[in-house]
Design a protein around this motif. Sequence first.
Motif, PDB file in Angstrom:
ATOM      1  N   THR A 116     -19.987 -22.959   3.271  1.00 28.99           N
ATOM      2  CA  THR A 116     -21.231 -22.289   2.885  1.00 28.99           C
ATOM      3  C   THR A 116     -22.256 -23.248   2.295  1.00 28.99           C
ATOM      4  O   THR A 116     -23.389 -22.858   2.033  1.00 28.99           O
ATOM      5  N   GLU A 117     -21.865 -24.513   2.091  1.00 30.06           N
ATOM      6  CA  GLU A 117     -22.736 -25.444   1.361  1.00 30.06           C
ATOM      7  C   GLU A 117     -22.987 -26.740   2.130  1.00 30.06           C
ATOM      8  O   GLU A 117     -23.116 -27.806   1.537  1.00 30.06           O
ATOM      9  N   GLY A 118     -23.091 -26.644   3.438  1.00 33.14           N
ATOM     10  CA  GLY A 118     -23.380 -27.830   4.223  1.00 33.14           C
ATOM     11  C   GLY A 118     -23.559 -27.487   5.692  1.00 33.14           C
ATOM     12  O   GLY A 118     -23.375 -26.340   6.116  1.00 33.14           O
ATOM     13  N   THR A 119     -23.918 -28.503   6.481  1.00 35.66           N
ATOM     14  CA  THR A 119     -24.129 -28.341   7.921  1.00 35.66           C
ATOM     15  C   THR A 119     -23.458 -29.501   8.646  1.00 35.66           C
ATOM     16  O   THR A 119     -23.708 -30.669   8.326  1.00 35.66           O
ATOM     17  N   ALA A 120     -22.610 -29.185   9.608  1.00 36.99           N
ATOM     18  CA  ALA A 120     -21.910 -30.206  10.377  1.00 36.99           C
ATOM     19  C   ALA A 120     -22.848 -30.839  11.397  1.00 36.99           C
ATOM     20  O   ALA A 120     -23.617 -30.143  12.063  1.00 36.99           O
ATOM     21  N   ARG A 160     -11.804 -22.737   4.205  1.00 36.39           N
ATOM     22  CA  ARG A 160     -13.116 -22.539   3.604  1.00 36.39           C
ATOM     23  C   ARG A 160     -13.890 -23.835   3.429  1.00 36.39           C
ATOM     24  O   ARG A 160     -14.977 -23.843   2.845  1.00 36.39           O
ATOM     25  N   PHE A 161     -13.342 -24.943   3.937  1.00 37.77           N
ATOM     26  CA  PHE A 161     -13.987 -26.242   3.756  1.00 37.77           C
ATOM     27  C   PHE A 161     -14.192 -26.925   5.105  1.00 37.77           C
ATOM     28  O   PHE A 161     -13.537 -26.588   6.099  1.00 37.77           O
ATOM     29  N   TYR A 162     -15.117 -27.887   5.146  1.00 36.86           N
ATOM     30  CA  TYR A 162     -15.314 -28.672   6.359  1.00 36.86           C
ATOM     31  C   TYR A 162     -14.174 -29.679   6.496  1.00 36.86           C
ATOM     32  O   TYR A 162     -13.721 -30.282   5.508  1.00 36.86           O
ATOM     33  N   ALA A 163     -13.734 -29.871   7.727  1.00 36.78           N
ATOM     34  CA  ALA A 163     -12.600 -30.761   7.977  1.00 36.78           C
ATOM     35  C   ALA A 163     -12.983 -32.225   7.813  1.00 36.78           C
ATOM     36  O   ALA A 163     -12.174 -33.040   7.352  1.00 36.78           O
ATOM     37  N   ASN A 164     -14.216 -32.596   8.210  1.00 36.00           N
ATOM     38  CA  ASN A 164     -14.657 -33.997   8.149  1.00 36.00           C
ATOM     39  C   ASN A 164     -15.919 -34.110   7.295  1.00 36.00           C
ATOM     40  O   ASN A 164     -17.035 -34.074   7.819  1.00 36.00           O
ATOM     41  N   PRO A 165     -15.768 -34.243   5.974  1.00 41.93           N
ATOM     42  CA  PRO A 165     -16.942 -34.250   5.092  1.00 41.93           C
ATOM     43  C   PRO A 165     -17.918 -35.386   5.366  1.00 41.93           C
ATOM     44  O   PRO A 165     -19.100 -35.282   5.019  1.00 41.93           O
ATOM     45  N   GLY A 166     -17.461 -36.463   6.012  1.00 46.81           N
ATOM     46  CA  GLY A 166     -18.359 -37.564   6.328  1.00 46.81           C
ATOM     47  C   GLY A 166     -19.417 -37.200   7.356  1.00 46.81           C
ATOM     48  O   GLY A 166     -20.423 -37.918   7.493  1.00 46.81           O
ATOM     49  N   ASP A 167     -19.235 -36.081   8.067  1.00 44.82           N
ATOM     50  CA  ASP A 167     -20.196 -35.642   9.085  1.00 44.82           C
ATOM     51  C   ASP A 167     -21.133 -34.543   8.570  1.00 44.82           C
ATOM     52  O   ASP A 167     -21.946 -34.025   9.338  1.00 44.82           O
ATOM     53  N   ILE A 168     -21.017 -34.197   7.312  1.00 46.36           N
ATOM     54  CA  ILE A 168     -21.724 -33.024   6.786  1.00 46.36           C
ATOM     55  C   ILE A 168     -22.969 -33.444   5.995  1.00 46.36           C
ATOM     56  O   ILE A 168     -22.936 -34.394   5.214  1.00 46.36           O
ATOM     57  N   LYS A 169     -24.043 -32.714   6.220  1.00 43.84           N
ATOM     58  CA  LYS A 169     -25.268 -32.881   5.429  1.00 43.84           C
ATOM     59  C   LYS A 169     -25.610 -31.548   4.787  1.00 43.84           C
ATOM     60  O   LYS A 169     -25.054 -30.499   5.143  1.00 43.84           O
ATOM     61  N   GLY A 170     -26.550 -31.589   3.841  1.00 39.95           N
ATOM     62  CA  GLY A 170     -27.021 -30.364   3.209  1.00 39.95           C
ATOM     63  C   GLY A 170     -28.529 -30.378   3.096  1.00 39.95           C
ATOM     64  O   GLY A 170     -29.077 -31.033   2.220  1.00 39.95           O
ATOM     65  N   ARG A 171     -29.211 -29.685   3.990  1.00 44.45           N
ATOM     66  CA  ARG A 171     -30.674 -29.693   4.004  1.00 44.45           C
ATOM     67  C   ARG A 171     -31.262 -28.283   4.057  1.00 44.45           C
ATOM     68  O   ARG A 171     -32.386 -28.095   4.497  1.00 44.45           O
ATOM     69  N   THR A 172     -30.514 -27.311   3.590  1.00 47.93           N
ATOM     70  CA  THR A 172     -30.958 -25.926   3.692  1.00 47.93           C
ATOM     71  C   THR A 172     -31.836 -25.521   2.517  1.00 47.93           C
ATOM     72  O   THR A 172     -31.467 -25.731   1.362  1.00 47.93           O
ATOM     73  N   LEU A 206     -22.494 -17.179  14.528  1.00 49.48           N
ATOM     74  CA  LEU A 206     -21.352 -17.125  13.637  1.00 49.48           C
ATOM     75  C   LEU A 206     -21.660 -16.165  12.487  1.00 49.48           C
ATOM     76  O   LEU A 206     -22.820 -16.003  12.103  1.00 49.48           O
ATOM     77  N   PRO A 207     -20.646 -15.532  11.910  1.00 46.16           N
ATOM     78  CA  PRO A 207     -20.880 -14.499  10.891  1.00 46.16           C
ATOM     79  C   PRO A 207     -21.301 -15.095   9.554  1.00 46.16           C
ATOM     80  O   PRO A 207     -21.217 -16.313   9.342  1.00 46.16           O
ATOM     81  N   PRO A 208     -21.760 -14.268   8.635  1.00 49.43           N
ATOM     82  CA  PRO A 208     -22.112 -14.767   7.305  1.00 49.43           C
ATOM     83  C   PRO A 208     -20.973 -15.553   6.662  1.00 49.43           C
ATOM     84  O   PRO A 208     -19.800 -15.215   6.818  1.00 49.43           O
ATOM     85  N   ASN A 209     -21.346 -16.617   5.970  1.00 51.37           N
ATOM     86  CA  ASN A 209     -20.430 -17.495   5.226  1.00 51.37           C
ATOM     87  C   ASN A 209     -19.497 -18.301   6.115  1.00 51.37           C
ATOM     88  O   ASN A 209     -18.478 -18.818   5.649  1.00 51.37           O
ATOM     89  N   ALA A 210     -19.866 -18.446   7.391  1.00 49.51           N
ATOM     90  CA  ALA A 210     -19.133 -19.337   8.292  1.00 49.51           C
ATOM     91  C   ALA A 210     -19.803 -20.707   8.294  1.00 49.51           C
ATOM     92  O   ALA A 210     -20.802 -20.939   7.615  1.00 49.51           O
ATOM     93  N   ALA A 211     -19.246 -21.631   9.075  1.00 52.97           N
ATOM     94  CA  ALA A 211     -19.781 -22.985   9.156  1.00 52.97           C
ATOM     95  C   ALA A 211     -21.157 -23.005   9.814  1.00 52.97           C
ATOM     96  O   ALA A 211     -21.492 -22.136  10.629  1.00 52.97           O
ATOM     97  N   SER A 212     -21.955 -24.016   9.460  1.00 54.88           N
ATOM     98  CA  SER A 212     -23.248 -24.284  10.086  1.00 54.88           C
ATOM     99  C   SER A 212     -23.159 -25.596  10.850  1.00 54.88           C
ATOM    100  O   SER A 212     -22.444 -26.502  10.435  1.00 54.88           O
ATOM    101  N   CYS A 213     -23.910 -25.717  11.947  1.00 53.76           N
ATOM    102  CA  CYS A 213     -23.819 -26.908  12.790  1.00 53.76           C
ATOM    103  C   CYS A 213     -25.157 -27.205  13.457  1.00 53.76           C
ATOM    104  O   CYS A 213     -25.964 -26.298  13.680  1.00 53.76           O
ATOM    105  N   ILE A 214     -25.355 -28.487  13.815  1.00 57.90           N
ATOM    106  CA  ILE A 214     -26.480 -28.874  14.664  1.00 57.90           C
ATOM    107  C   ILE A 214     -25.979 -29.786  15.773  1.00 57.90           C
ATOM    108  O   ILE A 214     -24.969 -30.487  15.618  1.00 57.90           O
TER     109      ILE A 214
END
Length: 355
Positions: free
Chosen positions: A218-222, A242-254, A272-280
């Motif tokens: 809920t606190e980043g974007t892959a 509930r966490f990203y598998a590879n934190p080195g690929d995650i940013k937070g710009r929301t 994807l449903p609410p509180n799921a992963a975000s991606c670009i």
Amino acid sequence: MPFHSSNRRGFTLVELLVVIAIIGVLIALLLPAVQQAREAARRMQCSNQLKQLGLALHNYHDTYGAFVPRKQGTNDPGYGSGNERLSNSGRASGFIGLLPFIEQTAMYDKIAAGDGSTAPWGPYAWAGWGVWNNAPEMLLCPSATSKSKPASAVNYMFSSGDSIQGNRDGSNLRGVFQRVHGVNMRDITDGTSNTIAMSERLITNFGIGGGGTNIPVTEGTATGLSGLSGNPSQCVATASGRFYANPGDIKGRTGWRWTDGQIEKVGFTTVLPPNAASCIDGTNPNGDGSNTILPPTSNHPGGAIGLFCDGSVKFVAETIDTGDLTAGQVTNGPSPYGVWGAMGSKSGGEAYAAN
């Protein structure tokens, strides 16, 4: 006169320990109830603020004949040094247009007028400017705490529906809010009570790999994905619980700049449903992803609050049906992404109702 000794006795150590234990149990029972009451109050305030935004959207529609676009603005004379104060680069968010309808006319007039160093309607929409550096307070949900929340942050987002490919700059998206083109009520043929307009996203503010080792989905974007529009399920695979598998690929710009109409800053999708992963797709380090999956995110247990086009506010559960997430996006007809995709598409012809 005879002396009578006092026969008073104190508490024994065992009795004191029992009393302390009882008090501890009572506190343990009371604390969750207090926290739940506080969250209920915060959730109510968050819901009320979305209702106010719903009124603002309708008043804007009554005035201009369409809903405000998510992104529009003054033309950029050419990106580069010295030009950043001459236009907002066509990226002014819809919130600027809504200002007069949320009791922020004074700020709106200052933005429209510009000043000695800045052209009317502001500088580049992602740039600092004393007139708009502080977001209106009603754009912040009290439940949405953040580790590094800038003063320019916003929690409420505009729906781009179930469109993925080109949803940053597209002017004909399946959702209600897009670039330049404002959607009229008559364009929402699925019904205004069935079509979502706005929801929430938690504010994030860190570069790729800068969010630590345990980043909640809920606190980043892959970043680093390719072909999201053909197979959204690859976004699901970026999460491990509930966490990203590879934190080195995650940013937070929301949500860190309320004036910037980029979809990562002020938009969300219904894939994807609410509180799921975000991606670009790709590795853009800023909030400028062009093909995105950005579900609502919140600190409300179990989902997020949604504002629908008729002005009603409903809670959307994170267990909502999302159909076939291995299916590619469509440009017309029913959404492949179940009830959630149907809520996002304004004219998909779906029979689903937003209950």
